[in-house]
Design a protein around this motif. Structure first.
Motif, PDB file in Angstrom:
ATOM      1  N   SER A  71     -49.666 -17.860 -20.341  1.00 46.55           N
ATOM      2  CA  SER A  71     -49.643 -18.652 -19.096  1.00 46.55           C
ATOM      3  C   SER A  71     -48.220 -18.808 -18.574  1.00 46.55           C
ATOM      4  O   SER A  71     -47.333 -19.257 -19.306  1.00 46.55           O
ATOM      5  N   PRO A  72     -47.991 -18.434 -17.293  1.00 48.40           N
ATOM      6  CA  PRO A  72     -46.646 -18.619 -16.731  1.00 48.40           C
ATOM      7  C   PRO A  72     -46.196 -20.078 -16.813  1.00 48.40           C
ATOM      8  O   PRO A  72     -45.036 -20.357 -17.123  1.00 48.40           O
ATOM      9  N   ARG A  75     -45.122 -20.741 -20.336  1.00 46.43           N
ATOM     10  CA  ARG A  75     -43.857 -20.026 -20.605  1.00 46.43           C
ATOM     11  C   ARG A  75     -42.690 -20.793 -19.974  1.00 46.43           C
ATOM     12  O   ARG A  75     -41.656 -21.000 -20.592  1.00 46.43           O
ATOM     13  N   ASN A  76     -42.884 -21.218 -18.716  1.00 51.87           N
ATOM     14  CA  ASN A  76     -41.828 -21.969 -18.035  1.00 51.87           C
ATOM     15  C   ASN A  76     -41.537 -23.286 -18.760  1.00 51.87           C
ATOM     16  O   ASN A  76     -40.395 -23.714 -18.880  1.00 51.87           O
ATOM     17  N   THR A 152     -45.451 -19.357 -11.104  1.00 51.14           N
ATOM     18  CA  THR A 152     -44.962 -18.001 -11.391  1.00 51.14           C
ATOM     19  C   THR A 152     -43.834 -18.102 -12.422  1.00 51.14           C
ATOM     20  O   THR A 152     -43.090 -19.082 -12.434  1.00 51.14           O
ATOM     21  N   THR A 153     -43.751 -17.090 -13.290  1.00 47.06           N
ATOM     22  CA  THR A 153     -42.754 -17.128 -14.364  1.00 47.06           C
ATOM     23  C   THR A 153     -41.346 -17.217 -13.787  1.00 47.06           C
ATOM     24  O   THR A 153     -40.989 -16.459 -12.887  1.00 47.06           O
ATOM     25  N   TYR A 155     -37.583 -16.660 -13.371  1.00 45.27           N
ATOM     26  CA  TYR A 155     -36.640 -15.626 -13.798  1.00 45.27           C
ATOM     27  C   TYR A 155     -35.357 -15.767 -12.996  1.00 45.27           C
ATOM     28  O   TYR A 155     -35.369 -16.287 -11.875  1.00 45.27           O
TER      29      TYR A 155
END
Ligand code: HEM
Length: 183
Positions: A71-72, A75-76, A152-153, A155
């Motif tokens: 899951s983004p 992850r975040n 959204t992930t 970056y």
């Protein structure tokens, strides 16, 4: 067990918020509150790291890594948790090494910049945790205004990383030059 994570995560959030406030009070105010903030900062920082580690360890134990990484949002959330721990570890080492002189001269500005950056990181970690458990807040919209849509992930563009590496090398060189001058 996810109740344990929700309960434990209050400790780093509370102590990191308190440490940030104490750094701001210790830097910008004078008098008794400022003195108290400067004197009590190190124990608060140490407690914040223990709380952060506990929340991270329990977070990694409760949910399978495949689920976290799929899951983004999760992850975040993990990324921001690790960044928060890293930044507040750095502040703790600086305050511990500098002792009574941690707020003297330009040193205080390093603490202020790191504390404000860390504040943004742990607020994001907490906000994303809320999102994961179905309780989103307006802070996610603030992150959206800064250009980060939290589903959204996260970056960093390559140019941002390059600038950060250059700043890191420049600051390291500056530190070494100062060390040679004074020592
Ligand atoms: C890196 C390890 C971590 C993992 C894998 C992790 C994972 C998660 C997950 C999956 C949730 C959603 C829980 C649910 O569905 O009810 C959550 C919630 C949450 N997490 Fe983390 N987390 C980690 C570290 C942290 C840290 C260090 C903090 C503190 C800044 C934190 C703060 C929170 C908060 C405030 C919630 C919302 C709790 C609630 O009210 O239910 N997490 N975390």
């Amino acid at each position: 067990m996810n109740g344990t994570h929700a309960m434990l995560s209050h400790f780093p959030v509370g102590f990191w918020a308190l440490a940030t406030l104490m750094i701001l009070v210790g830097t910008f105010l004078s008098g008794r509150w400022a003195e108290l903030s400067r004197a009590a900062l190190l124990p608060v920082l140490v407690l914040s790291l223990l709380g952060g580690l506990a929340a991270i360890v329990i977070g990694l134990l409760v949910w399978p890594m495949e689920a976290n990484l799929a899951s983004p949002l999760a992850r975040n959330h993990m990324l921001m948790a690790f960044w928060s721990l890293g930044i507040f570890s750095m502040i703790t080492v600086l305050v511990w090494k500098a002792g009574d002189t941690a707020f003297e001269g330009n040193r205080r500005w390093a603490l202020v910049i790191l504390a404000l950056t860390g504040g943004l990181m742990f607020s994001s970690a907490g906000t994303l945790g809320g999102h994961l458990s179905g309780a989103s807040t307006a802070f996610s919209d603030v992150l959206g205004l800064m250009g980060w849509e939290v589903y959204t992930t996260f970056y960093s563009p390559l140019w941002v990383i390059s600038v950060m590496v250059i700043i890191g090398i420049a600051l390291g060189a500056l530190g070494l030059m100062n060390l040679r001058k004074t020592g």
